[in-house]
Structures are given as C-alpha cells and as structure tokens.
Scaffold this motif. Sequence first.
Motif, PDB file in Angstrom:
ATOM      1  N   PHE A 191      39.457 135.845  45.285  1.00 56.97           N
ATOM      2  CA  PHE A 191      40.854 135.554  44.963  1.00 56.97           C
ATOM      3  C   PHE A 191      41.069 134.041  44.810  1.00 56.97           C
ATOM      4  CE2 PHE A 191      45.082 134.371  46.545  1.00 56.97           C
ATOM      5  CZ  PHE A 191      45.911 135.112  45.716  1.00 56.97           C
ATOM      6  N   VAL A 192      40.558 133.276  45.769  1.00 60.67           N
ATOM      7  CA  VAL A 192      40.708 131.825  45.728  1.00 60.67           C
ATOM      8  C   VAL A 192      40.053 131.261  44.466  1.00 60.67           C
ATOM      9  CG1 VAL A 192      40.010 129.664  46.833  1.00 60.67           C
ATOM     10  CG2 VAL A 192      40.948 131.529  48.214  1.00 60.67           C
ATOM     11  N   GLY A 193      38.885 131.781  44.120  1.00 63.98           N
ATOM     12  CA  GLY A 193      38.203 131.324  42.920  1.00 63.98           C
ATOM     13  C   GLY A 193      39.018 131.558  41.662  1.00 63.98           C
ATOM     14  N   LEU A 194      39.652 132.728  41.571  1.00 61.57           N
ATOM     15  CA  LEU A 194      40.466 133.028  40.402  1.00 61.57           C
ATOM     16  C   LEU A 194      41.737 132.184  40.364  1.00 61.57           C
ATOM     17  CD1 LEU A 194      40.167 136.899  39.970  1.00 61.57           C
ATOM     18  CD2 LEU A 194      39.518 135.135  38.329  1.00 61.57           C
ATOM     19  N   VAL A 195      42.320 131.949  41.540  1.00 59.25           N
ATOM     20  CA  VAL A 195      43.510 131.107  41.582  1.00 59.25           C
ATOM     21  C   VAL A 195      43.192 129.716  41.046  1.00 59.25           C
ATOM     22  CG1 VAL A 195      45.154 129.942  43.121  1.00 59.25           C
ATOM     23  CG2 VAL A 195      44.658 132.374  43.446  1.00 59.25           C
ATOM     24  N   ARG A 196      42.027 129.205  41.376  1.00 63.36           N
ATOM     25  CA  ARG A 196      41.617 127.884  40.875  1.00 63.36           C
ATOM     26  C   ARG A 196      41.481 127.882  39.352  1.00 63.36           C
ATOM     27  NH1 ARG A 196      40.325 124.419  44.919  1.00 63.36           N
ATOM     28  NH2 ARG A 196      39.667 125.275  46.933  1.00 63.36           N
ATOM     29  N   GLU A 197      41.267 129.054  38.755  1.00 66.96           N
ATOM     30  CA  GLU A 197      41.169 129.161  37.298  1.00 66.96           C
ATOM     31  C   GLU A 197      42.537 129.332  36.644  1.00 66.96           C
ATOM     32  OE1 GLU A 197      38.330 131.866  35.620  1.00 66.96           O
ATOM     33  OE2 GLU A 197      37.046 131.757  37.382  1.00 66.96           O
ATOM     34  N   GLY A 198      43.585 129.448  37.453  1.00 64.82           N
ATOM     35  CA  GLY A 198      44.925 129.627  36.905  1.00 64.82           C
ATOM     36  C   GLY A 198      45.435 131.046  36.949  1.00 64.82           C
ATOM     37  N   ALA A 199      44.710 131.941  37.640  1.00 60.60           N
ATOM     38  CA  ALA A 199      45.058 133.358  37.634  1.00 60.60           C
ATOM     39  C   ALA A 199      46.401 133.665  38.271  1.00 60.60           C
ATOM     40  CB  ALA A 199      43.961 134.167  38.337  1.00 60.60           C
ATOM     41  N   ALA A 200      46.804 132.857  39.255  1.00 60.59           N
ATOM     42  CA  ALA A 200      48.039 133.157  39.981  1.00 60.59           C
ATOM     43  C   ALA A 200      49.267 133.073  39.094  1.00 60.59           C
ATOM     44  CB  ALA A 200      48.187 132.223  41.186  1.00 60.59           C
ATOM     45  N   GLU A 201      49.165 132.309  38.011  1.00 61.56           N
ATOM     46  CA  GLU A 201      50.311 132.166  37.109  1.00 61.56           C
ATOM     47  C   GLU A 201      49.996 132.673  35.710  1.00 61.56           C
ATOM     48  OE1 GLU A 201      53.151 128.822  38.354  1.00 61.56           O
ATOM     49  OE2 GLU A 201      51.182 127.872  38.423  1.00 61.56           O
ATOM     50  N   SER A 202      48.972 133.524  35.606  1.00 59.16           N
ATOM     51  CA  SER A 202      48.623 134.115  34.317  1.00 59.16           C
ATOM     52  C   SER A 202      49.585 135.252  33.986  1.00 59.16           C
ATOM     53  CB  SER A 202      47.185 134.625  34.338  1.00 59.16           C
ATOM     54  OG  SER A 202      47.034 135.665  35.297  1.00 59.16           O
ATOM     55  N   ARG A 203      49.629 135.610  32.719  1.00 59.62           N
ATOM     56  CA  ARG A 203      50.492 136.691  32.255  1.00 59.62           C
ATOM     57  C   ARG A 203      49.675 137.679  31.439  1.00 59.62           C
ATOM     58  NH1 ARG A 203      52.702 135.313  35.867  1.00 59.62           N
ATOM     59  NH2 ARG A 203      54.577 134.052  36.093  1.00 59.62           N
TER      60      ARG A 203
END
Length: 376
Positions: A191-203
Amino acid sequence: MGSKVRRVVEAAGGILYRFRPDRHADAALAEEDGGSAKHRKRHGRGKESGGDDALLNAIEVCIVHRPKYDDWSWPKGKLDANESHRHAAVREISEETGISVALGPYLGEVEYPLAEEGKRRRSKDRTVDSKHVMFWMATAVSPTDAEHLIDAFGPVHRADIGEIDGIVWVSLRKARSMLTHSTDKDMLAAFVGLVREGAAESRAVIIVRHGKAESRKSWKGTDANRPITPRGAAAAFALNRELACYNPTRLATSPWMRCQETLQVLSWQTDRPMVHIDELTEDAFAKDPEASWRRFEQEIHQSLIERTATAVCMHRPVIGGMFEHLRKMCSTKTLARRLIAKSPYMPTGNAVVLFVTGTPAGPRIIDIQKVAPIVY
C-alpha cells in the motif's frame, strides 16, 4: 487409494484509507520547511523524508478486530457463490466496517494454510488446505453515491458483533504495530509503495467494450442501429455488478445502439445519465482517429479534475486506437503490455479499469485491472 484433494478457500478484502482533515496544512508545512531537520524532528521523520512522507502521514487506514481470533486485520471475507473477488472485496469491507466503499488500485494477494487462520502465519506449505486472499485499495463513497449503487451492486448486510467487535482508524505507523499478522503487514508495505506512486489520489477511467452484437451479415438495418444479442445483454447486465465496485458517476458512450444498450441498464439502476460522445463511433474514428483520442483524453482530464470515476463504452477498433495512446501513459512497460496490441483488444462485454494519477508531465496510468462479467 487416491491422495486428498487440496482445498483453497477464496477470499477478498482491502485497505480502506482516508486523508486527515488537516492534510493540506501538513503538506504545506512540509513544503515550507523544505524537508529541513527541524521539520523532520517535529514530525518524527527520517532524513529520507519529504513530500512523500507528508502524504503518508496524512493518511489513516481502517483495521478491524475479530473476537473469534482476537486479532487486528484488514477487513476481508470469503467469496459468495458466483461472486468475483472484486465484488467480494467491496461487500466484505462494507459489511465489516459499516462504510460503503469503492475500489482503487489492486494491491496483491496472499495465501496461507487454513489451520493458521487467526494465528501467527509461519508455514509456506502450499500442499495443505489454504485461504487465498486478494486485496485492493478502497475509499468511502458518499451516502448519496451508496444509494445510487444499491440496485447495481446488490445488498450489503452489516457484520454481526460476534464477527467484528472493533473498528479503528489509525496512522500507517500505528497500523503496522497493531496488525497481528505478517501477511497483513506485507500488504501495508505494498500500500505504501503504491501511495508513493500517486495511487491514493488516482481516479478510475473505465473502458467498456459493448456486449456481443448481432452480426453484420444478418443485420438488415444500419450499422449504427445494430443491437446487442440476448447473450450480449446478459453479459452487460452482469458487468454492471462489477463496474459498480468502482462507483462510476459519469457514464459516457458512443451513441451507436450497441454501446448505448451496454450501459443502459447500469444508467437506469444507478440513476446516472448517459453522455453521448459522437467522436467515439466507428465511423468518426475511421475518419479522424486523432480527434477521437483528443475527445477521450478530455474524459481522462475531467475525471482527474472532478475527482470522479468515469466509464466509457466504445467499439473494438476505437479501443485499439485508444490503447495506442494509453500505452505511452503507463508507468511501466509491463503495465503497458496489459493493453493488448492486437485485435480484438478485449472480449465483448468486458472492461479495463485504468487508474490514472496527475503528474507535472501529464496523466499517468499506475494500475490496470481487467474486468469480466460472471454470467450464470
């Protein structure tokens, strides 16, 4: 005497996350301090901290307590009959937390022996009866959106207190210390790795290929009026249940009959209107493929600006043209290969979900999920 057949119990769940209300103030402070030692000390961050850490520290995740096992874990549960993993993930997260959710990027999967359910998971033995769990990122949807989704998604029943007796929102650091199982901590790292890629604000931008249509040879009317078959209608109806997992609030389509019919029931179920896009018909694409791309690109930008999920139904050749442009937007070559380079690109009545995040260089695709209906 034959050997015992190994049993695998299929399950799904996810990491439900949210941003703290003061997240923007925290991010502004991080930028103002420029990652200074004073700022890191104030917020308990290491030398490698920066904008990423401001984002991570602004996130809270939801973990649940199961009294049967006395453990803290991510919300998850077993698949029902004729249910996909993604649908089970949304249903189980919603049932165990009491919060209606939509799926985000895919996180990964874990497998462990059934005998270790609720215990410390040490075994790597894959010959014994096991549980296989697939995980997604997930966010809450508004009560209004939840109402819109009821008919398409199906019923969600709150978990009994004997199953879940504690629900807490905690920081990522606190979650790591509270989670009982190493497999759940592994998923937190993903999860942390994906958040660093911008996943938390992806659409989510969803490309839907229309359901199976009447053949061109047998159809006597115009190609624009060629409808889907009963089999195509069944697939389109079943696809609604899967698309509802992403809460598409904007439904766009080629105005040709077979595309309209594919999204028609979803539009009716969710009480969301269909927007007709003339540039996405087969004839318009054949005449000016770049104009078709520019129009679809507008949908991507609109999804990012309005922070909503969009579903767009189109035709096989148009999908191929869109894929050519979309591959260049993928964050990795491996991801780009998931957008098939040869016809038919995807089966009729199927969809691909692109998770797109905004960057200074333009929209970037960080996850692609293929979606197929379950017709039974």
